[in-house]
Design an enzyme around this catalytic site. Sequence first.
Site, PDB file in Angstrom:
ATOM      1  N   SER A 102      24.555  74.949  57.005  1.00  0.00           N
ATOM      2  CA  SER A 102      24.763  74.859  57.717  1.00  0.00           C
ATOM      3  C   SER A 102      24.278  74.021  59.583  1.00  0.00           C
ATOM      4  O   SER A 102      24.543  72.958  58.813  1.00  0.00           O
ATOM      5  CB  SER A 102      24.902  77.020  58.455  1.00  0.00           C
ATOM      6  OG  SER A 102      25.833  76.687  59.353  1.00  0.00           O
ATOM      7  N   ASP A 240      34.488  77.456  52.199  1.00  0.00           N
ATOM      8  CA  ASP A 240      33.749  78.117  52.668  1.00  0.00           C
ATOM      9  C   ASP A 240      33.979  77.363  54.547  1.00  0.00           C
ATOM     10  O   ASP A 240      34.804  76.910  54.501  1.00  0.00           O
ATOM     11  CB  ASP A 240      32.611  76.391  52.823  1.00  0.00           C
ATOM     12  CG  ASP A 240      31.797  76.898  53.168  1.00  0.00           C
ATOM     13  OD1 ASP A 240      30.921  76.664  53.955  1.00  0.00           O
ATOM     14  OD2 ASP A 240      30.459  76.256  52.385  1.00  0.00           O
ATOM     15  N   HIS A 267      30.322  80.512  52.491  1.00  0.00           N
ATOM     16  CA  HIS A 267      29.446  79.702  53.033  1.00  0.00           C
ATOM     17  C   HIS A 267      28.552  80.238  52.818  1.00  0.00           C
ATOM     18  O   HIS A 267      27.222  79.504  52.981  1.00  0.00           O
ATOM     19  CB  HIS A 267      29.804  79.982  54.504  1.00  0.00           C
ATOM     20  CG  HIS A 267      28.652  79.200  55.237  1.00  0.00           C
ATOM     21  ND1 HIS A 267      28.993  77.887  55.723  1.00  0.00           N
ATOM     22  CD2 HIS A 267      27.954  79.746  56.890  1.00  0.00           C
ATOM     23  CE1 HIS A 267      27.842  77.209  55.785  1.00  0.00           C
ATOM     24  NE2 HIS A 267      27.949  77.927  56.975  1.00  0.00           N
TER      25      HIS A 267
END
Length: 294
Positions: A102, A240, A267
């Site tokens: 991320s 995601d 995610h």
Amino acid sequence: MKDVKEGFIPVAGGKVWYRITGTGPGIPLLLLHGGPGMKSSDSDPLQQLGAERPIIQYDQLGCGKSERPEDRSLWTVDRYVEELGQVIQALGLEEVHLLGHSWGTMLAASYLFTKPGGVRSVVFSGPALDAQRWERDQRAYLKQFPSQVRQTIEEHESQGTTDSEDYQEAMMAYYKTHMCRVDPWPNELSEDLEQLNPEVYNHMWGASEFTVTGTLKQFDATGRLTEIGIPALFTCGRYDEATPEATEHYASLVPDAEFHVFENSSHMPSIEEPEAYVETVREWVNRQEMKRGA
């Protein structure tokens, strides 16, 4: 797992906590956690690879077990890049694999743009390499939710009341679809989110995943991804926040990069599909070392 070493490293602005799991003979794998403002996962399944190679985690300054100075001037990409270099130097990592998740992919890319030596490969997990695209993708997802959820989120964001209970409930509906689909969430994930440093998150990102108002608002690495001259793997979950379309696009910009989707994840594939996640990373780093006879 035994062979765990913890400590603190002085970096620009304070001290950061680190943990090394395992003493395997392979090249160390250094993990860059998401956020900004989050922390390392105490039960990250990649620690299982410690028998094969050292697995290194650290909490970025302002996060987790690291010091939390209140100087907002520290919350910049450039300083976090400097910090990453200081961690690598302090731990004597002449060679290393990087894995960013991320926000950690923003950090990984920005670090690689400085052309450091010794990085053998990089994994971009759930990449957020274009802040404006991330915002557009989340808003497109949001349109698929019931009108009540959408209205609650939009109203509280416009009124600046994102700390309200109604807003938090609406966001949880979103998170359970696109952040982590395991039901119920493991306690550690809930606790990690509760420990998020809102000062860092709000300053760098904003009030929520949908609205980028912080210093990362204009972050866009796509124009420079061709500069990444090391083996790169891009991964995401089918559901995601880092959409498969966006992730595949980023991979297409890096010469010879590979792309992988975890079909039953959003995610957090490390939580949603831990065995597949570990095996994908294991196969990747092992293959990069075999190519060059590590």
